[in-house]
Design a protein around this motif. Structure first.
Motif, PDB file in Angstrom:
ATOM      1  N   ASP A 680       0.835  -1.213   0.000  1.00 56.46           N
ATOM      2  CA  ASP A 680       0.000   0.000   0.000  1.00 56.46           C
ATOM      3  C   ASP A 680       0.865   1.256   0.000  1.00 56.46           C
ATOM      4  OD1 ASP A 680      -2.260  -1.498  -0.033  1.00 56.46           O
ATOM      5  OD2 ASP A 680      -2.814  -1.179   2.069  1.00 56.46           O
ATOM      6  N   VAL A 681       1.950   1.227   0.785  1.00 58.28           N
ATOM      7  CA  VAL A 681       2.855   2.389   0.837  1.00 58.28           C
ATOM      8  C   VAL A 681       3.485   2.597  -0.547  1.00 58.28           C
ATOM      9  CG1 VAL A 681       4.982   3.323   1.844  1.00 58.28           C
ATOM     10  CG2 VAL A 681       3.323   2.130   3.305  1.00 58.28           C
ATOM     11  N   ARG A 682       3.942   1.496  -1.158  1.00 63.05           N
ATOM     12  CA  ARG A 682       4.557   1.630  -2.494  1.00 63.05           C
ATOM     13  C   ARG A 682       3.539   2.140  -3.515  1.00 63.05           C
ATOM     14  NH1 ARG A 682       6.230  -3.562  -1.482  1.00 63.05           N
ATOM     15  NH2 ARG A 682       5.309  -4.440  -3.370  1.00 63.05           N
ATOM     16  N   GLN A 683       2.315   1.649  -3.413  1.00 64.16           N
ATOM     17  CA  GLN A 683       1.275   2.054  -4.373  1.00 64.16           C
ATOM     18  C   GLN A 683       1.068   3.572  -4.334  1.00 64.16           C
ATOM     19  OE1 GLN A 683      -2.411  -0.160  -3.994  1.00 64.16           O
ATOM     20  NE2 GLN A 683      -3.595   1.462  -4.947  1.00 64.16           N
ATOM     21  N   SER A 684       0.916   4.119  -3.128  1.00 63.02           N
ATOM     22  CA  SER A 684       0.699   5.564  -3.013  1.00 63.02           C
ATOM     23  C   SER A 684       1.957   6.344  -3.378  1.00 63.02           C
ATOM     24  CB  SER A 684       0.265   5.913  -1.586  1.00 63.02           C
ATOM     25  OG  SER A 684      -1.053   5.440  -1.374  1.00 63.02           O
ATOM     26  N   ALA A 685       3.131   5.763  -3.059  1.00 62.82           N
ATOM     27  CA  ALA A 685       4.387   6.450  -3.376  1.00 62.82           C
ATOM     28  C   ALA A 685       4.546   6.617  -4.888  1.00 62.82           C
ATOM     29  CB  ALA A 685       5.561   5.666  -2.791  1.00 62.82           C
ATOM     30  N   PHE A 686       4.256   5.572  -5.655  1.00 63.32           N
ATOM     31  CA  PHE A 686       4.414   5.679  -7.118  1.00 63.32           C
ATOM     32  C   PHE A 686       3.365   6.608  -7.724  1.00 63.32           C
ATOM     33  CE2 PHE A 686       6.937   1.750  -6.557  1.00 63.32           C
ATOM     34  CZ  PHE A 686       8.112   2.217  -7.144  1.00 63.32           C
ATOM     35  N   ALA A 687       2.176   6.670  -7.106  1.00 62.41           N
ATOM     36  CA  ALA A 687       1.179   7.644  -7.588  1.00 62.41           C
ATOM     37  C   ALA A 687       1.743   9.055  -7.441  1.00 62.41           C
ATOM     38  CB  ALA A 687      -0.123   7.489  -6.798  1.00 62.41           C
ATOM     39  N   LEU A 688       2.404   9.321  -6.305  1.00 64.84           N
ATOM     40  CA  LEU A 688       2.974  10.652  -6.082  1.00 64.84           C
ATOM     41  C   LEU A 688       4.157  10.912  -7.022  1.00 64.84           C
ATOM     42  CD1 LEU A 688       3.174  13.332  -4.610  1.00 64.84           C
ATOM     43  CD2 LEU A 688       4.298  12.175  -2.692  1.00 64.84           C
ATOM     44  N   VAL A 689       4.961   9.885  -7.301  1.00 60.28           N
ATOM     45  CA  VAL A 689       6.063  10.052  -8.265  1.00 60.28           C
ATOM     46  C   VAL A 689       5.498  10.520  -9.610  1.00 60.28           C
ATOM     47  CG1 VAL A 689       7.854   8.865  -9.604  1.00 60.28           C
ATOM     48  CG2 VAL A 689       7.588   8.357  -7.172  1.00 60.28           C
ATOM     49  N   GLY A 690       4.420   9.855 -10.061  1.00 64.56           N
ATOM     50  CA  GLY A 690       3.804  10.235 -11.337  1.00 64.56           C
ATOM     51  C   GLY A 690       3.254  11.641 -11.315  1.00 64.56           C
ATOM     52  N   ASP A 691       2.587  12.000 -10.197  1.00 62.95           N
ATOM     53  CA  ASP A 691       2.016  13.352 -10.095  1.00 62.95           C
ATOM     54  C   ASP A 691       3.104  14.418 -10.088  1.00 62.95           C
ATOM     55  OD1 ASP A 691      -0.745  12.778 -10.096  1.00 62.95           O
ATOM     56  OD2 ASP A 691      -0.656  12.121  -8.012  1.00 62.95           O
ATOM     57  N   LEU A 692       4.208  14.157  -9.361  1.00 62.80           N
ATOM     58  CA  LEU A 692       5.317  15.133  -9.319  1.00 62.80           C
ATOM     59  C   LEU A 692       6.020  15.212 -10.677  1.00 62.80           C
ATOM     60  CD1 LEU A 692       6.881  14.305  -5.820  1.00 62.80           C
ATOM     61  CD2 LEU A 692       5.677  16.413  -6.432  1.00 62.80           C
ATOM     62  N   ALA A 693       6.148  14.073 -11.352  1.00 67.43           N
ATOM     63  CA  ALA A 693       6.796  14.058 -12.674  1.00 67.43           C
ATOM     64  C   ALA A 693       6.067  15.003 -13.629  1.00 67.43           C
ATOM     65  CB  ALA A 693       6.809  12.639 -13.236  1.00 67.43           C
ATOM     66  N   LYS A 694       4.734  15.085 -13.475  1.00 64.95           N
ATOM     67  CA  LYS A 694       3.951  15.927 -14.395  1.00 64.95           C
ATOM     68  C   LYS A 694       4.242  17.410 -14.186  1.00 64.95           C
ATOM     69  CE  LYS A 694      -0.501  14.585 -15.193  1.00 64.95           C
ATOM     70  NZ  LYS A 694      -1.814  13.937 -14.936  1.00 64.95           N
ATOM     71  N   VAL A 695       4.470  17.828 -12.901  1.00 62.39           N
ATOM     72  CA  VAL A 695       4.535  19.275 -12.648  1.00 62.39           C
ATOM     73  C   VAL A 695       5.912  19.787 -12.249  1.00 62.39           C
ATOM     74  CG1 VAL A 695       2.083  19.464 -12.108  1.00 62.39           C
ATOM     75  CG2 VAL A 695       3.701  19.047 -10.261  1.00 62.39           C
ATOM     76  N   CYS A 696       6.766  18.952 -11.620  1.00 61.97           N
ATOM     77  CA  CYS A 696       8.107  19.459 -11.280  1.00 61.97           C
ATOM     78  C   CYS A 696       9.135  18.328 -11.320  1.00 61.97           C
ATOM     79  CB  CYS A 696       8.111  20.183  -9.935  1.00 61.97           C
ATOM     80  SG  CYS A 696       7.479  19.222  -8.558  1.00 61.97           S
ATOM     81  N   PRO A 697       9.354  17.748 -12.514  1.00 62.00           N
ATOM     82  CA  PRO A 697      10.297  16.631 -12.622  1.00 62.00           C
ATOM     83  C   PRO A 697      11.718  17.007 -12.218  1.00 62.00           C
ATOM     84  CG  PRO A 697       9.726  17.479 -14.802  1.00 62.00           C
ATOM     85  CD  PRO A 697       8.796  18.137 -13.823  1.00 62.00           C
ATOM     86  N   VAL A 698      12.026  18.300 -12.262  1.00 60.61           N
ATOM     87  CA  VAL A 698      13.385  18.757 -11.959  1.00 60.61           C
ATOM     88  C   VAL A 698      13.819  18.284 -10.562  1.00 60.61           C
ATOM     89  CG1 VAL A 698      12.548  21.006 -11.129  1.00 60.61           C
ATOM     90  CG2 VAL A 698      14.896  20.773 -11.905  1.00 60.61           C
ATOM     91  N   HIS A 699      12.832  18.142  -9.636  1.00 58.08           N
ATOM     92  CA  HIS A 699      13.198  17.750  -8.268  1.00 58.08           C
ATOM     93  C   HIS A 699      13.370  16.242  -8.112  1.00 58.08           C
ATOM     94  CE1 HIS A 699      13.005  21.796  -6.912  1.00 58.08           C
ATOM     95  NE2 HIS A 699      11.776  21.943  -7.345  1.00 58.08           N
ATOM     96  N   LEU A 700      12.956  15.475  -9.104  1.00 58.34           N
ATOM     97  CA  LEU A 700      13.183  14.031  -9.047  1.00 58.34           C
ATOM     98  C   LEU A 700      14.489  13.676  -9.759  1.00 58.34           C
ATOM     99  CD1 LEU A 700       9.560  12.747  -9.870  1.00 58.34           C
ATOM    100  CD2 LEU A 700      10.617  12.961  -7.620  1.00 58.34           C
ATOM    101  N   ARG A 701      14.950  14.575 -10.637  1.00 57.14           N
ATOM    102  CA  ARG A 701      16.088  14.275 -11.527  1.00 57.14           C
ATOM    103  C   ARG A 701      17.358  13.807 -10.807  1.00 57.14           C
ATOM    104  NH1 ARG A 701      14.809  17.437 -16.423  1.00 57.14           N
ATOM    105  NH2 ARG A 701      15.457  16.132 -18.170  1.00 57.14           N
ATOM    106  N   PRO A 702      17.736  14.460  -9.671  1.00 54.15           N
ATOM    107  CA  PRO A 702      18.998  14.044  -9.036  1.00 54.15           C
ATOM    108  C   PRO A 702      19.036  12.548  -8.683  1.00 54.15           C
ATOM    109  CG  PRO A 702      18.261  16.126  -8.108  1.00 54.15           C
ATOM    110  CD  PRO A 702      17.152  15.640  -8.995  1.00 54.15           C
ATOM    111  N   ARG A 703      17.862  11.927  -8.482  1.00 59.91           N
ATOM    112  CA  ARG A 703      17.864  10.499  -8.148  1.00 59.91           C
ATOM    113  C   ARG A 703      17.021   9.721  -9.167  1.00 59.91           C
ATOM    114  NH1 ARG A 703      18.036   9.586  -1.665  1.00 59.91           N
ATOM    115  NH2 ARG A 703      18.966   7.645  -2.441  1.00 59.91           N
TER     116      ARG A 703
END
Length: 894
Positions: A680-703
């Motif tokens: 369940d934790v992973r499921q919600s975490a990946f939903a948030l990864v997708g949502d952040l990728a749409k609006v501010c991918p720059v903050h995911l880029r370092p990792r």
């Protein structure tokens, strides 16, 4: 303690006395001794290798001691053996087994029962092979004429059948046949015993095998059915209940066995559905829903409907001892008890068209005859539709017109009946809908709380049709009177009515959606008034109703006048509830809906909400490894709800979330959540990864490479079906990242594709629809950004990919997928030739491609193939399409 020996082991008198003394103090209600200290002392003794020998000795041989002390020794032994049996020396195991067997026929019934429980644990731990003497001992006892021996063996056997039925249906070296085959004839024989206990235990034992259906039972099914018919009118209610349970299980699992006897079985179930014993009737009423689910001819049931329906309606009247009658009197001034607060489970965020069904079952109390009969009527109405109305309506009308206080339960049952058939009989009821609603609305103000609450539920069952009709003046007035009626009941003083009204209103909200906008102010005033006065349990339902309202009206909620009513009480509660209080979970869910609805309008509240979510996730991740430092006990629900609220904020604020993410350590926390061992934790975490990728991918880029690796791992798990929702969100997140980071995705492209293709290839075999859609879209997005890597492998997936693409609704994600389709086809046109018809069908699945650039690309692809295919081959391809598909393709001038 005594030295370890073999079967000649003897206890020491002193040790025996001490243990009996401790057991006596432990079970005595009058003992002043500290129970936890006694427990610790007994645990300390458990470390001695022969402590369990003492316990079995006390159970089996301490004739001078009370039955309670002997039983207490037996129960402690049972618990010890659960954990320690396999670690014991063979000599001690043997001693315990040799002492248990003679006790199967003990004169004291409670001792026999305790021995039966311990025997089951020993078989569970050591297997049937580890105790060859047991089977013979059971057979000898069953075959004896001594009632104690027969009952003791039967009690042990029934517990083995219930807990570990498979052990008796396996091959045993030295036995010519499986144990179940040896016992079945004896069990059938006991069906005719003069002793109720033996009839009950034997039938209960056979029932445990209906699901497993060993060949021994399969081949003696006629004998079993004969036995059931013999027991059908047993004087003992507990036996009749088991007969009903057998018929229900048979019709669920092996209906073909009952087909030759269907008339007799239905006649019998009709009779016991009105049994004087409620538990028998409850078990019998399960049969009708099970019959409708079984693949049996409805015809066979049709002729019995005029007799069955009155029985079900009669069962739906509240029984005098129904627990709900006591609860119904509780008004709002009585504080909730802890047991009133049911555990609640948050559903993690899922990207796509979720297939989950809402269960609108009455959440109150335990399953009983009334609810079971109502559920059966609901199922029958869905199968037979309006056919049941002639048998039903005269009874409903008679019950509704029954006047006087003493007839309130009949009136209540009639309203429940209308709600139960609302879905299945809607065609027949629809012409009378306005009369039904006009009849129900005054009942919302009835003096009896349970009539008020059931009227709320029944109105909610018709809400879809009430909303449908609200387009004309008369229909709108009806909708308005239902809405104001339910709002009135939300402020009822009775807790039961509050709950029913709030739940019914949430259902109406879902159906009405933006129709609610003109009434938002009055709705919010009522909901926030309820918010101020409800006790904890019902407060949870208000949170749901507020969240559902936000989902229903969306951005229309973003008006200062509405926010002034809605937000101050919620913010006050937000500041009052601690980070480990379960009530915070509902508040987090409620804010998730509000943040999505308000969009940028939520920005005035975003900073404290965002920061608190981060704090909660951090604290909970610490609590997982060190609850003392964290100051709270770990509970994954807090992480899941916080991640989902961050997703809601991201979706609502869009680019506005960027500055909050920049100043936080969300990226590192999120990566940790993506690797959590809880799905369940992973499921919600990946939903948030997708949502952040749409609006501010720059903050995911370092990792980025770590996020991609972890997401890809979700698609390669061997037990994909068990974590399909995690895979779904991870797959979608990869696609969202791909279109933002473009070529940087290339290191994982081939690994991801090798995981996605099998999902598409097995799409026909009932894989979740949303997973298939997300797979097709992500494959398209990867093809769009890395066509050179994807196109050489096209022939492996073109056919299932095109089929899946044609099922997706028109939206921006589908546009991305088709950009990928065009890109790989341009790169490798010959690889798509064998799938050309399916590709044309996929293109024809668009109502309209609104993006001009994509429209032109699709045109070029089609024209390219038309030029490539000479000598009538193109016309042949087009002729394989349906007429509507040909029409759609004409938009592309081919």
């Amino acid at each position: 303690m005594a030295a370890a020996g073999s079967a000649s082991w003897q206890p020491q008198e002193e040790g025996l006395k001490e243990i009996c003394g401790l057991l006596e103090q432990q079970i005595s209600p009058y003992s002043s001794a500290d129970k936890s200290q006694i427990w610790q002392q007994l645990q300390h003794y458990s470390q001695f290798p022969d402590f369990n020998n003492y316990l079995v000795f006390i159970l089996a041989r301490a004739e001078g001691k009370s039955g309670e002390i002997r039983q207490a020794a037996g129960l402690l032994l049972k618990n010890n053996l659960r954990t320690a049996y396999k670690l014991m020396s063979p000599a001690h195991q043997q001693y315990i087994k040799s002492e248990l067997l003679p006790c199967l026929g003990a004169a004291d019934k409670h001792i026999r029962s305790t021995v039966g429980t311990i025997v089951t644990v020993v078989v569970q731990q050591g297997g049937i092979l580890g105790w060859p003497e047991l089977l013979q001992a059971l057979v000898n006892c069953l075959d004896s004429s001594d009632l104690n021996h027969m009952e003791g063996a039967m009690d042990a056997l029934s517990k083995i059948c219930e807990d570990i039925p498979q052990v008796l249906d396996s091959d045993v070296p030295g036995l010519a046949e499986r144990p179940i085959k040896i016992f079945l004839p004896r069990l059938f024989q006991f069906f005719q015993s003069p002793h109720t206990s033996l009839r009950k235990l034997s039938l209960d034992s056979v029932n445990q095998y209906i699901m497993l259906m060993p060949s021994a039972l399969y081949t003696s099914m006629d004998k079993f059915l004969q036995g059931l018919f013999v027991l059908a009118n047993d004087p003992a209610a507990e036996v009749r209940k088991l007969v009903c349970a057998a018929f229900v299980q048979l019709i669920e699992i092996h209906p073909s066995f009952l087909e030759p006897h269907l008339k007799n079985v239905i006649e019998y179930m009709l009779q016991v559905s009105k049994d004087t014993d409620d538990e028998v009737a409850l078990e019998a009423c399960e049969f009708w829903s099970a019959y409708c689910d079984a693949q049996l001819p409805y015809e066979s049931l049709r002729e019995y409907l005029p007799r069955l329906i009155p029985i079900l309606l009669s069962n739906m009247v509240y029984a005098d001892d129904d627990e709900s009658l006591v609860d119904a009197e509780e008004d709002e001034s009585l504080p909730d008890r802890d047991q009133d607060l049911k555990p609640r489970f948050h559903t993690p965020r899922f990207h796509g068209s979720d297939d989950a069904e809402d269960d609108d079952d009455d959440s109150y109390g335990i399953w009983n005859l009334r609810k079971c009969s109502a559920a059966a009527l609901d199922v029958l109405s869905n199968v037979f539709g309006d056919e049941i109305l002639p048998a039903l309506m005269p009874i409903i009308e008679a019950k509704l017109s029954a006047s006087g206080d003493e007839a309130w339960k009949d009136r209540e049952a009639a309203v429940l009946t209308l709600g139960a058939i609302a879905e299945g009989c809607i065609n027949g009821l629809y012409p009378h809908l306005s009369e039904i609603v006009a009849f129900l609305i005054p009942l919302l103000d009835d003096k009896f709380a349970l009539i008020r609450s059931i009227s709320c539920w029944t109105l909610s069952r018709f809400s879809k049709y009430i909303v449908q009709d609200s387009g004309n003046k008369k229909g709108y007035e009806q909708f308005d009177s239902v809405l104001t009626g339910l709002l009135r009941r939300i402020l009822d003083i009775n807790k039961r009515v509050q709950e029913a009204a709030c739940s019914a209103f949430a259902t109406l909200e879902e159906e009405a959606a933006e129709e609610l906008a003109p009434r938002l102010e009055v709705i919010l005033q009522h909901l926030m008034c309820a918010f101020a006065k409800y006790q904890r349990r019902n407060l949870r339902i208000v949170y749901d109703a507020i969240g559902t309202l936000a989902d229903a009206v969306g951005e229309k909620l973003n008006q200062p006048v509405y926010l002034e009513i809605l937000m101050p009480p919620l913010i006050a509660k937000w500041q009052q509830v601690s980070n480990s209080d379960k009530d915070l979970l509902r508040l987090l869910e409620c804010f998730t809906s509000i943040a999505q609805a308000l969009g940028t309008g939520f920005s005035q509240f975003d900073q404290p909400v965002f920061q608190r979510c981060i704090n909660i996730i951090q604290t909970q991740q610490l609590a997982k490894v060190d609850p003392i430092s964290a100051g709270v006990q770990y509970d994954k629900e807090f992480i899941v709800c916080s991640l989902d609220l961050l997703s809601g904020l991201t979706e609502g604020l869009q680019g506005g979330i960027e500055s909050l993410v920049a100043q936080s350590n969300l990226r590192d926390l999120l990566l940790q959540c993506c690797m959590d061992d809880d799905s369940d934790v992973r499921q919600s975490a990946f939903a948030l990864v997708g949502d952040l990728a749409k609006v501010c991918p720059v903050h995911l880029r370092p990792r980025l490479s770590e996020f991609l690796d972890v997401a890809t791992n979700q698609l390669t798990t061997p037990k994909l079906n068990e974590t399909i929702a995690v895979a779904n969100n991870a797959c979608w997140a990869i696609g969202e990242l791909a279109i933002k980071v473009r070529q940087e995705i290339s290191p994982v492209v081939m690994t991801v594709i090798s995981c996605l293709v099998p999902i598409l290839q097995h799409a026909e075999q009932g894989v979740n629809k949303s997973v298939v859609e997300n797979t097709a879209i992500t494959l398209g997005r990867l093809a769009w950004v890395c066509p050179d890597l994807v196109s050489p492998h096209m022939e492996h997936f073109m056919q299932p990919w095109c089929i899946s693409l044609s099922m997706i609704r028109d939206d921006i994600e589908k546009e991305d997928a088709f950009r990928g389709l065009c890109a790989v086809v341009r790169a490798n046109p010959s690889a798509a030739l064998s799938s050309l018809v399916l590709m044309c069908k996929a293109i024809a699945s668009w109502d309209e491609i609104r993006n001009g650039e994509l429209h032109n690309e699709v045109c070029q692809v089609l024209h390219g193939y038309k030029q490539m295919l000479r000598n009538g081959a193109w016309d042949q391809c087009i002729s394989a399409l349906e007429p509507p598909e040909k029409d759609k393709l004409s938009k592309y001038q081919v």
